[in-house]
Design a protein around this motif. Sequence first.
Motif, PDB file in Angstrom:
ATOM      1  N   TRP A   1      46.703 -19.463 -19.539  1.00 19.47           N
ATOM      2  CA  TRP A   1      46.594 -19.806 -18.128  1.00 19.47           C
ATOM      3  C   TRP A   1      47.935 -19.787 -17.412  1.00 19.47           C
ATOM      4  N   GLU A   2      48.977 -20.314 -18.018  1.00 16.03           N
ATOM      5  CA  GLU A   2      50.270 -20.361 -17.338  1.00 16.03           C
ATOM      6  C   GLU A   2      50.786 -18.952 -17.041  1.00 16.03           C
ATOM      7  N   GLU A   3      50.613 -18.042 -17.967  1.00 13.88           N
ATOM      8  CA  GLU A   3      51.025 -16.657 -17.718  1.00 13.88           C
ATOM      9  C   GLU A   3      50.169 -16.016 -16.632  1.00 13.88           C
TER      10      GLU A   3
ATOM     11  N   GLY B   1      36.782 -26.341 -12.330  1.00 10.94           N
ATOM     12  CA  GLY B   1      37.261 -27.716 -12.314  1.00 10.94           C
ATOM     13  C   GLY B   1      38.296 -27.920 -11.223  1.00 10.94           C
ATOM     14  N   SER B   2      38.529 -29.164 -10.886  1.00  9.49           N
ATOM     15  CA  SER B   2      39.402 -29.492  -9.756  1.00  9.49           C
ATOM     16  C   SER B   2      40.864 -29.163  -9.995  1.00  9.49           C
ATOM     17  N   ASP B   3      41.252 -28.948 -11.257  1.00  2.69           N
ATOM     18  CA  ASP B   3      42.651 -28.673 -11.569  1.00  2.69           C
ATOM     19  C   ASP B   3      42.953 -27.174 -11.638  1.00  2.69           C
ATOM     20  N   LEU B   4      41.983 -26.342 -11.287  1.00  2.00           N
ATOM     21  CA  LEU B   4      42.188 -24.901 -11.269  1.00  2.00           C
ATOM     22  C   LEU B   4      41.831 -24.369  -9.888  1.00  2.00           C
TER      23      LEU B   4
ATOM     24  N   ALA C   1      36.132 -18.266 -14.904  1.00  2.00           N
ATOM     25  CA  ALA C   1      36.949 -17.346 -15.696  1.00  2.00           C
ATOM     26  C   ALA C   1      38.305 -17.967 -16.019  1.00  2.00           C
ATOM     27  N   LEU C   2      38.875 -18.673 -15.046  1.00  2.00           N
ATOM     28  CA  LEU C   2      40.174 -19.311 -15.268  1.00  2.00           C
ATOM     29  C   LEU C   2      40.065 -20.408 -16.334  1.00  2.00           C
TER      30      LEU C   2
ATOM     31  N   PHE D   1      47.613 -14.630  -7.945  1.00  2.00           N
ATOM     32  CA  PHE D   1      47.673 -15.290  -6.635  1.00  2.00           C
ATOM     33  C   PHE D   1      46.397 -16.119  -6.496  1.00  2.00           C
ATOM     34  N   GLY D   2      46.540 -17.435  -6.508  1.00  2.00           N
ATOM     35  CA  GLY D   2      45.392 -18.313  -6.418  1.00  2.00           C
ATOM     36  C   GLY D   2      45.117 -18.745  -4.988  1.00  2.00           C
TER      37      GLY D   2
END
Length: 374
Positions: A62-64, A95-98, A52-53, A70-71
């Motif tokens: 995504w930035e907002e 993915g690894s960046d999320l 979803a992200l 809270f991740g």
Amino acid sequence: MPAVHTVLVVGGGLAGTATAIHLAAGGVAVDLVEVEPGITALGSGITLQGNALRELRDLGVWEEVRGNGFGFDSLGLRAPDGTLLVEMPDVRTGGSDLPATLGMPRPDLALILHDRAASAGAKIRFGVTVAELAQDGGRVDITFTDGTAGRYDLVVGADGIRSAVRGMLGIELKTRSTGMGIWRAFGPRPASVTRTDLFYGGPCYIAGYCPTGEDSLYAYVVEDAQNRSFLTPQRRLGTMRKLASAYHGPWDDILPTLTDPARVNYTWFQTHVLPAPWHRGRVVLIGDAAHACPPTLAQGGAQALEDAGVLSELLLDADVLDDALWTAFTERRVARATAVVDASNQLGQWLLDREQGDVPGLMARVAALVSQPA
């Protein structure tokens, strides 16, 4: 040139607003109508898995979302007394960046998406929906509930589990209760809550919580589905507090904060899947209008966002709205969404049957599936 130039999106939830954003940003003239008088979001919080992200990043929000949520990257399993039984790293399906998972207040997500849709150029009207729909082969004629009318190349029915658009198409789809009901409450986040923990055993099928911000969370307990509509708000609060009092650990910090009846809601888990195809002529159904799953795998919102992403990509990349486009949409979405719904229902059925199914295997299969872009 896009396959369509004018599109009506019916429904202002995740599927509808995401579709409006993608298409408007791609140069399509988009009208979005929502029957509610303003931005609303049933429930208190939402759990968003990595896939979803990934979709939210593609939408440019995504930035907002990250700033308002809270991740976290792990999942805990606890006994009713609060004992931590298992702490497992969660799969980063986006993915690894999320993050693997992010919780946030539903109204905040709705506001972010509606603002993005408006800035992309979509024209949004609240308190209005479709009254009549007619197709002539090349266009769709719409009469709205406020007496106005419009003519569109495509209508996207993203108007939820009880879709009025679906009914106007003459599609009969049985929505059933899975047998479970969920109490949810929104409140402050104690320091002891830093991820989702799921409690199994005790008086409920599941008790859990999800942090939704530095200072907020939503907590939930899942029971047998039953008629709770006759309860006053105060009795609803009391019922949830009584069920939650059987759980400890971080629940001991959460329970004293559950004091506001207005922040408690109760819904049943419901499910359906519309067999292919999801379109009739130049009207297509997406999101809960086509497939609804209980939140046992927290994939409902993700699948709605994936519908929007795939449909919009195909519409923007094609020159005509033809059978090839609909075949591609069906191939990319129907089997995947159906697999997620089936897995979500299976997990719930194991709990209802008090059966120790292969939960880790099921969760691993779904994670592997949704880790691949839709």
